[in-house]
Design a protein around this motif. Structure first.
Motif, PDB file in Angstrom:
ATOM      1  N   ILE A 220       0.839  -1.203   0.000  1.00 54.27           N
ATOM      2  CA  ILE A 220       0.000   0.000   0.000  1.00 54.27           C
ATOM      3  C   ILE A 220       0.875   1.254   0.000  1.00 54.27           C
ATOM      4  O   ILE A 220       0.521   2.276  -0.593  1.00 54.27           O
ATOM      5  N   LEU A 221       2.030   1.146   0.641  1.00 55.47           N
ATOM      6  CA  LEU A 221       2.966   2.272   0.602  1.00 55.47           C
ATOM      7  C   LEU A 221       3.368   2.571  -0.848  1.00 55.47           C
ATOM      8  O   LEU A 221       3.398   3.726  -1.284  1.00 55.47           O
ATOM      9  N   ILE A 222       3.641   1.515  -1.590  1.00 57.30           N
ATOM     10  CA  ILE A 222       3.967   1.694  -3.011  1.00 57.30           C
ATOM     11  C   ILE A 222       2.768   2.313  -3.733  1.00 57.30           C
ATOM     12  O   ILE A 222       2.900   3.272  -4.495  1.00 57.30           O
ATOM     13  N   ALA A 223       1.579   1.761  -3.430  1.00 58.05           N
ATOM     14  CA  ALA A 223       0.373   2.235  -4.120  1.00 58.05           C
ATOM     15  C   ALA A 223       0.105   3.701  -3.827  1.00 58.05           C
ATOM     16  O   ALA A 223      -0.190   4.494  -4.726  1.00 58.05           O
ATOM     17  N   GLU A 224       0.235   4.072  -2.556  1.00 50.67           N
ATOM     18  CA  GLU A 224      -0.097   5.453  -2.184  1.00 50.67           C
ATOM     19  C   GLU A 224       0.892   6.451  -2.801  1.00 50.67           C
ATOM     20  O   GLU A 224       0.494   7.503  -3.297  1.00 50.67           O
ATOM     21  N   THR A 225       2.173   6.088  -2.779  1.00 49.67           N
ATOM     22  CA  THR A 225       3.165   6.968  -3.398  1.00 49.67           C
ATOM     23  C   THR A 225       2.873   7.107  -4.887  1.00 49.67           C
ATOM     24  O   THR A 225       2.972   8.189  -5.481  1.00 49.67           O
ATOM     25  N   MET A 226       2.497   5.980  -5.478  1.00 50.25           N
ATOM     26  CA  MET A 226       2.219   5.961  -6.913  1.00 50.25           C
ATOM     27  C   MET A 226       1.071   6.902  -7.263  1.00 50.25           C
ATOM     28  O   MET A 226       1.128   7.652  -8.234  1.00 50.25           O
ATOM     29  N   LEU A 227      -0.003   6.878  -6.438  1.00 49.28           N
ATOM     30  CA  LEU A 227      -1.139   7.755  -6.713  1.00 49.28           C
ATOM     31  C   LEU A 227      -0.720   9.226  -6.613  1.00 49.28           C
ATOM     32  O   LEU A 227      -1.156  10.063  -7.414  1.00 49.28           O
ATOM     33  N   GLY A 228       0.139   9.518  -5.648  1.00 52.96           N
ATOM     34  CA  GLY A 228       0.610  10.899  -5.515  1.00 52.96           C
ATOM     35  C   GLY A 228       1.455  11.301  -6.705  1.00 52.96           C
ATOM     36  O   GLY A 228       1.262  12.366  -7.295  1.00 52.96           O
ATOM     37  N   ARG A 229       2.362  10.418  -7.100  1.00 54.66           N
ATOM     38  CA  ARG A 229       3.283  10.773  -8.166  1.00 54.66           C
ATOM     39  C   ARG A 229       2.577  10.808  -9.518  1.00 54.66           C
ATOM     40  O   ARG A 229       2.912  11.617 -10.381  1.00 54.66           O
ATOM     41  N   ALA A 230       1.573   9.941  -9.666  1.00 55.32           N
ATOM     42  CA  ALA A 230       0.864   9.931 -10.949  1.00 55.32           C
ATOM     43  C   ALA A 230      -0.048  11.142 -11.087  1.00 55.32           C
ATOM     44  O   ALA A 230      -0.352  11.580 -12.200  1.00 55.32           O
ATOM     45  N   SER A 231      -0.506  11.706  -9.961  1.00 54.75           N
ATOM     46  CA  SER A 231      -1.434  12.833 -10.077  1.00 54.75           C
ATOM     47  C   SER A 231      -0.728  14.177  -9.898  1.00 54.75           C
ATOM     48  O   SER A 231      -1.184  15.188 -10.411  1.00 54.75           O
ATOM     49  N   ARG A 232       0.344  14.158  -9.162  1.00 56.00           N
ATOM     50  CA  ARG A 232       1.082  15.382  -8.831  1.00 56.00           C
ATOM     51  C   ARG A 232       0.184  16.478  -8.291  1.00 56.00           C
ATOM     52  O   ARG A 232       0.306  17.648  -8.621  1.00 56.00           O
ATOM     53  N   ARG A 233      -0.752  16.061  -7.425  1.00 63.95           N
ATOM     54  CA  ARG A 233      -1.645  17.017  -6.769  1.00 63.95           C
ATOM     55  C   ARG A 233      -1.822  16.603  -5.323  1.00 63.95           C
ATOM     56  O   ARG A 233      -1.415  15.512  -4.929  1.00 63.95           O
ATOM     57  N   SER A 234      -2.468  17.469  -4.535  1.00 65.31           N
ATOM     58  CA  SER A 234      -2.795  17.100  -3.162  1.00 65.31           C
ATOM     59  C   SER A 234      -3.803  15.948  -3.206  1.00 65.31           C
ATOM     60  O   SER A 234      -4.481  15.754  -4.215  1.00 65.31           O
ATOM     61  N   PRO A 235      -3.928  15.160  -2.127  1.00 71.82           N
ATOM     62  CA  PRO A 235      -4.717  13.930  -2.206  1.00 71.82           C
ATOM     63  C   PRO A 235      -6.155  14.096  -2.718  1.00 71.82           C
ATOM     64  O   PRO A 235      -6.595  13.314  -3.559  1.00 71.82           O
ATOM     65  N   ILE A 236      -6.861  15.117  -2.246  1.00 62.77           N
ATOM     66  CA  ILE A 236      -8.254  15.243  -2.677  1.00 62.77           C
ATOM     67  C   ILE A 236      -8.306  15.593  -4.173  1.00 62.77           C
ATOM     68  O   ILE A 236      -8.986  14.934  -4.974  1.00 62.77           O
ATOM     69  N   MET A 237      -7.557  16.609  -4.550  1.00 68.23           N
ATOM     70  CA  MET A 237      -7.546  17.006  -5.956  1.00 68.23           C
ATOM     71  C   MET A 237      -6.924  15.906  -6.816  1.00 68.23           C
ATOM     72  O   MET A 237      -7.345  15.680  -7.947  1.00 68.23           O
ATOM     73  N   GLY A 238      -5.949  15.237  -6.263  1.00 65.24           N
ATOM     74  CA  GLY A 238      -5.274  14.177  -7.002  1.00 65.24           C
ATOM     75  C   GLY A 238      -6.196  13.004  -7.293  1.00 65.24           C
ATOM     76  O   GLY A 238      -6.222  12.485  -8.417  1.00 65.24           O
ATOM     77  N   MET A 239      -6.980  12.596  -6.289  1.00 69.36           N
ATOM     78  CA  MET A 239      -7.878  11.471  -6.509  1.00 69.36           C
ATOM     79  C   MET A 239      -8.977  11.864  -7.501  1.00 69.36           C
ATOM     80  O   MET A 239      -9.417  11.067  -8.315  1.00 69.36           O
ATOM     81  N   ARG A 240      -9.404  13.126  -7.416  1.00 75.26           N
ATOM     82  CA  ARG A 240     -10.426  13.582  -8.345  1.00 75.26           C
ATOM     83  C   ARG A 240      -9.882  13.562  -9.777  1.00 75.26           C
ATOM     84  O   ARG A 240     -10.549  13.132 -10.720  1.00 75.26           O
ATOM     85  N   PHE A 241      -8.641  13.993  -9.888  1.00 76.90           N
ATOM     86  CA  PHE A 241      -7.980  14.005 -11.197  1.00 76.90           C
ATOM     87  C   PHE A 241      -7.842  12.580 -11.739  1.00 76.90           C
ATOM     88  O   PHE A 241      -8.193  12.293 -12.891  1.00 76.90           O
ATOM     89  N   LEU A 242      -7.380  11.664 -10.891  1.00 74.26           N
ATOM     90  CA  LEU A 242      -7.177  10.293 -11.359  1.00 74.26           C
ATOM     91  C   LEU A 242      -8.510   9.621 -11.698  1.00 74.26           C
ATOM     92  O   LEU A 242      -8.616   8.886 -12.685  1.00 74.26           O
ATOM     93  N   ALA A 243      -9.531   9.893 -10.882  1.00 72.42           N
ATOM     94  CA  ALA A 243     -10.841   9.289 -11.160  1.00 72.42           C
ATOM     95  C   ALA A 243     -11.336   9.797 -12.515  1.00 72.42           C
ATOM     96  O   ALA A 243     -11.865   9.037 -13.329  1.00 72.42           O
ATOM     97  N   HIS A 244     -11.115  11.094 -12.758  1.00 71.92           N
ATOM     98  CA  HIS A 244     -11.563  11.694 -14.006  1.00 71.92           C
ATOM     99  C   HIS A 244     -10.794  11.124 -15.203  1.00 71.92           C
ATOM    100  O   HIS A 244     -11.384  10.689 -16.190  1.00 71.92           O
ATOM    101  N   THR A 245      -9.465  11.110 -15.094  1.00 67.76           N
ATOM    102  CA  THR A 245      -8.683  10.656 -16.248  1.00 67.76           C
ATOM    103  C   THR A 245      -8.849   9.153 -16.492  1.00 67.76           C
ATOM    104  O   THR A 245      -8.548   8.669 -17.571  1.00 67.76           O
ATOM    105  N   HIS A 246      -9.298   8.419 -15.487  1.00 67.72           N
ATOM    106  CA  HIS A 246      -9.509   6.984 -15.686  1.00 67.72           C
ATOM    107  C   HIS A 246     -10.988   6.646 -15.897  1.00 67.72           C
ATOM    108  O   HIS A 246     -11.368   5.479 -15.842  1.00 67.72           O
ATOM    109  N   HIS A 247     -11.786   7.688 -16.110  1.00 69.26           N
ATOM    110  CA  HIS A 247     -13.225   7.508 -16.391  1.00 69.26           C
ATOM    111  C   HIS A 247     -13.883   6.609 -15.378  1.00 69.26           C
ATOM    112  O   HIS A 247     -14.621   5.684 -15.737  1.00 69.26           O
ATOM    113  N   THR A 248     -13.608   6.875 -14.127  1.00 70.25           N
ATOM    114  CA  THR A 248     -14.254   6.051 -13.118  1.00 70.25           C
ATOM    115  C   THR A 248     -14.956   6.950 -12.108  1.00 70.25           C
ATOM    116  O   THR A 248     -14.914   8.177 -12.223  1.00 70.25           O
TER     117      THR A 248
END
Ligand code: PFF
Length: 481
Positions: free
Chosen positions: A57-85
């Motif tokens: 999960i440490l790998i996963a969490e770092t990955m989500l941060g690095r893939a979004s390059r945003r703060s967690p809330i904005m980052g998750m929103r960005f990733l959800a959007h770009t992955h159409h989920t």
């Protein structure tokens, strides 16, 4: 556009993440929870979760941060959007913000105890004191809402200043000295414990695994502690991952963090339990364990006032580098979302957590028992926050594992992990199946045991609230690009 800078040096993420991970969780919380939950069985569940669930999960969490390059809330929103989920994945960020707020509120009060002991050590107040005197001194500290509030205030202001002024880097440079020095001084205390305490009893206690000793609540606490100690499942690591250089190997970094963190907890635990059993103290005495045991050892050892003073200063450094990582994700969100300046965002977060921290302050005195909290939740506010931490962090981790395991694409993950396919397959198996199953298993068994309906009810409210926030709060014109 991302508002984030990228840390230039490859080692900065590792340093910052170790700074976040190593803190009161290792020195104060691990020994106290292990002591309350019978030692070995607690340690076994804790260690297993760190390595089979925590590292992936440490790998996963770092990955989500690095893939979004945003703060967690904005980052998750960005990733959800770009992955159409579903936008509901943003709840990872919201839950994390809630946890950060809860954790910081009590973390700062406990760190305040270390300020008190730094002072006591440096002034030599406890030199030569016996077990009764040190225990009475600790009780007197807890009995004073004024002192506790004073220290809590000092600590949270210090943390706020570091984040608000953006002087992380100073702290990070400091960590290169603080962390090794802390480890060395822990080894000195351990050596003292081995020669003057009961090391055999300590190893028996921590490494005799009898899983039947562990209550269901103990399972939850052990799992919660493994997330807590790695700063996992709440966005701190994601926020730091967002600043991490793209070239660094996530796998190696995550393993290094977990190994260092576990080593510190083990040395602290062995030192503390050697002293506890040597002096005939109670291993299960609760949150005061470290603060009663170590000052006693420093009171007796030659040069103890100085060694103890330096020790508690280092503890404060370690606590500070953890607390700033609790402020960072929320502050970064407020800056990105509401265009606040950094100091404004930090000020809001700090004032709110400071106020919430007062509930922890009174948990040790005015509202220690028979309070409104006891009537409503069957425990003090501090105990409730500890319990919620043990639920929210693994819950956040579970969602992070599911997102990284099932939503991110193969090529994205390979790009981030930079490992061979065997490691990739192992990681994906762990985040897809093992981590979610382990967390769900402990939840399903332990949570229904807690106070009948109350805790599940709180849990349900939190989940529904977070999902609702994720869906409605973010209007369409705030959509991520
Ligand atoms: N990992 C820290 C410790 O062990 O003291 C506590 C912590 C820091 C928890 C940051 C969560 C977090 F986001």
């Amino acid at each position: 556009m991302s508002t984030h800078n990228i840390w230039i040096h490859k080692g900065t993420f590792l340093l910052a993440a170790v700074g976040s991970a190593v803190g009161l969780g290792n020195l104060w919380r691990f020994p106290y929870l292990a002591g309350e939950n019978g030692g070995g069985a607690f340690f076994l569940v804790y260690a297993l979760t760190i390595f089979a669930v925590g590292i992936p999960i440490l790998i996963a969490e770092t990955m989500l941060g690095r893939a979004s390059r945003r703060s967690p809330i904005m980052g998750m929103r960005f990733l959800a959007h770009t992955h159409h989920t579903a936008r509901a994945w943003t709840s990872i960020g919201w839950l994390g913000g809630l946890s950060a707020f809860l954790i910081l509120s009590f973390y700062s009060v406990i760190a305040g105890w270390a300020i008190h002991y730094t002072w006591q050590m440096l002034t030599g107040t406890l030199a030569g004191a016996d077990a009764e005197t040190t225990a009475a001194g600790f009780d007197a500290l807890l009995a004073s809402p004024t002192l506790l509030t004073l220290y809590h205030t000092l600590f949270i202001i210090a943390s706020g200043l570091v984040v608000g002024l953006g002087v992380h880097q100073g702290i990070e440079r400091g960590l290169r000295v603080i962390m090794p020095a802390l480890f060395v001084i822990l080894l000195v205390v351990l050596a003292y414990g081995v020669t003057h305490g009961d090391f055999t009893a300590a190893t028996d206690f921590l490494f005799t695994f009898n899983i039947a000793d562990l209550s269901l609540a103990g399972w939850l606490e052990a799992m919660g502690q493994s997330f807590f100690t790695l700063s996992l499942g709440m966005g701190a690591i994601m926020a730091y991952g967002a600043y991490m250089s793209g070239e660094v190997s996530l796998t190696r970094t995550a393993i290094a963090i977990a190994v260092i963190d576990t080593a510190v907890a083990m040395v602290a635990g062995l030192a503390i339990f050697s002293l506890v059993f040597g002096a005939g103290l109670d291993a299960g005495q609760g949150p005061g364990l470290m603060f009663v045991t170590l000052p006693l050892a420093f009171a007796e050892m030659p040069g103890g006032s100085l060694i103890g003073g330096v020790f508690f200063v280092l503890v404060l450094g370690a606590a500070l580098s953890s607390s700033i990582s609790l402020i960072e994700p929320v502050a970064a969100y407020l800056v990105e979302r509401f265009d606040l300046t950094r100091p404004q965002a930090v000020f809001i977060m700090v004032v709110a957590t400071w106020a919430l921290g007062l509930l922890t302050v009174v948990s040790f005195n005015l509202w220690a028992e028979n309070s409104l909290f006891h009537e409503l939740f069957g425990r003090s506010a501090f105990a409730l926050f500890e319990l919620l931490t043990n639920i929210l962090m693994p819950l956040g981790g579970l969602l992070i594992a599911l997102f990284a395991g099932w939503v991110l694409t193969h090529s994205e993950v390979m790009k981030e992990m930079r490992t061979n396919t065997t490691w990739f397959a192992l990681w994906r198996f762990l985040v897809r199946f093992v981590a979610p199953a382990a967390v769900a298993f402990v939840f399903l068994r332990a949570i229904p045991q807690i106070d009948g309906y109350l805790i599940p009810a709180i849990g349900a409210v939190v989940i529904v609230g977070a999902f609702a926030a994720g869906r409605t709060f973010l209007t369409d014109d705030n959509q991520a690009p």
